[in-house]
Enzyme design. Sequence first.
Site, PDB file in Angstrom:
ATOM      1  N   LYS A  33     -42.666  68.033  44.503  1.00 23.33           N
ATOM      2  CA  LYS A  33     -41.840  66.834  44.344  1.00 23.33           C
ATOM      3  C   LYS A  33     -41.135  66.869  42.987  1.00 23.33           C
ATOM      4  CE  LYS A  33     -45.529  64.119  42.235  1.00 23.33           C
ATOM      5  NZ  LYS A  33     -46.255  62.852  42.196  1.00 23.33           N
ATOM      6  N   TYR A 261     -27.436  59.917  13.243  1.00 24.56           N
ATOM      7  CA  TYR A 261     -27.212  58.475  13.285  1.00 24.56           C
ATOM      8  C   TYR A 261     -28.283  57.708  12.509  1.00 24.56           C
ATOM      9  CZ  TYR A 261     -23.852  59.223  17.091  1.00 24.56           C
ATOM     10  OH  TYR A 261     -22.779  59.616  17.848  1.00 24.56           O
TER      11      TYR A 261
END
Length: 372
Positions: A33, A261
């Site tokens: 999965k 940043y």
Amino acid sequence: MWQAEVRVDLDAIRENVSWLRSGSAAELMAVVKGDGYGHGMVPAAHAALDGGADWLGVCTLDEALTLRRAGITVPVLAWLLAPGLPLHEGVTAGIDLGVASVAQLEEMVEAGRVAGRPARLHLKIDTGLSRGGATISEWPELLDAAAKAQADGAVEVVGVWSHFVYADAPGHPTTDRQLAVFHEGLGMVEKAGLRPRYRHLANSAATLTRPDAHFDLVRPGLAVYGLSPVAGERFGLRPAMTARARVMLTKQVPAGAGVSYGHTYTTDRASNLAVIPLGYADGVPRDASNSGPVQLGGVRRTISGRVCMDQFVLDCGDDPVAPGDVATLFGTGRDGEPTADDWAEAVGTINYEIVTRFGSTRVPRCYDGERP
């Protein structure tokens, strides 16, 4: 020339599955999965089958149908099925379906009617996870309804199953309690007149540490990809994924230069900075700001400043670094590079999330050990 890549070693998957398969008399379902935990569902499935897997496990109907379209014919179980799906397509494709309630069972009966063949079902009992499955109080009603549907020829009850909460913490008492509930539920199955071929409960951790929970089928997921579900234990597994990128740009900055940043990192001396073209759009957690480990130039370094959408920065100090040099975020650890476990520890998550994030983005996935 590549800018960034996720490399997947298919031989590692084969080796891991072969080793897991040899440790139990039960059949083995390789769980693929989540796009094979980021490793690529179809290539991982083929490699797992090469290694001796008997079954494949997925969450969604679409995942299961994709495996069938890829020419994979072994038994496949899909278990996360919302109401209203075209389940008859799964029945027609010979996909086994997980059932957690009477309402869901009714949908399976209808799907079998539309497909013109009985739906193959695995009834799920909730033994303590409080997620999917019928509780022990709801279990008799589901069993009675399933027995009637099977007697009518509408379904075939192939399996009974559940899922552990704490198997990754060996010795936790909840695991024993869940196992006791599972045995209680199996007794009810017999009383309802059902004789499913498969009883299954063991995930990766239980496959590795609880042979008393193997029953007829084990369902390893993470371990297939060479990662351990138990902290501090490797079990001889071989990690299959490596994530790396080439340095895009270097620059020299003085002491006191703010980086990325918010200037959450400031150089404490004149430094060589390396800009790496990977960011949170590529699976690098933003929580790796000022914490994510990266190997560059044979040295483990830490991400300097905030992770951006497309890039991050490494402070290399006085060390020489040049555009095109390879920065390894994680791999097997054999050459001193960080591992997925190191990344999980650095950002406060689990190794499952690390590989699934990195392997399911815009970064090209490349394969070693492909077979014609």
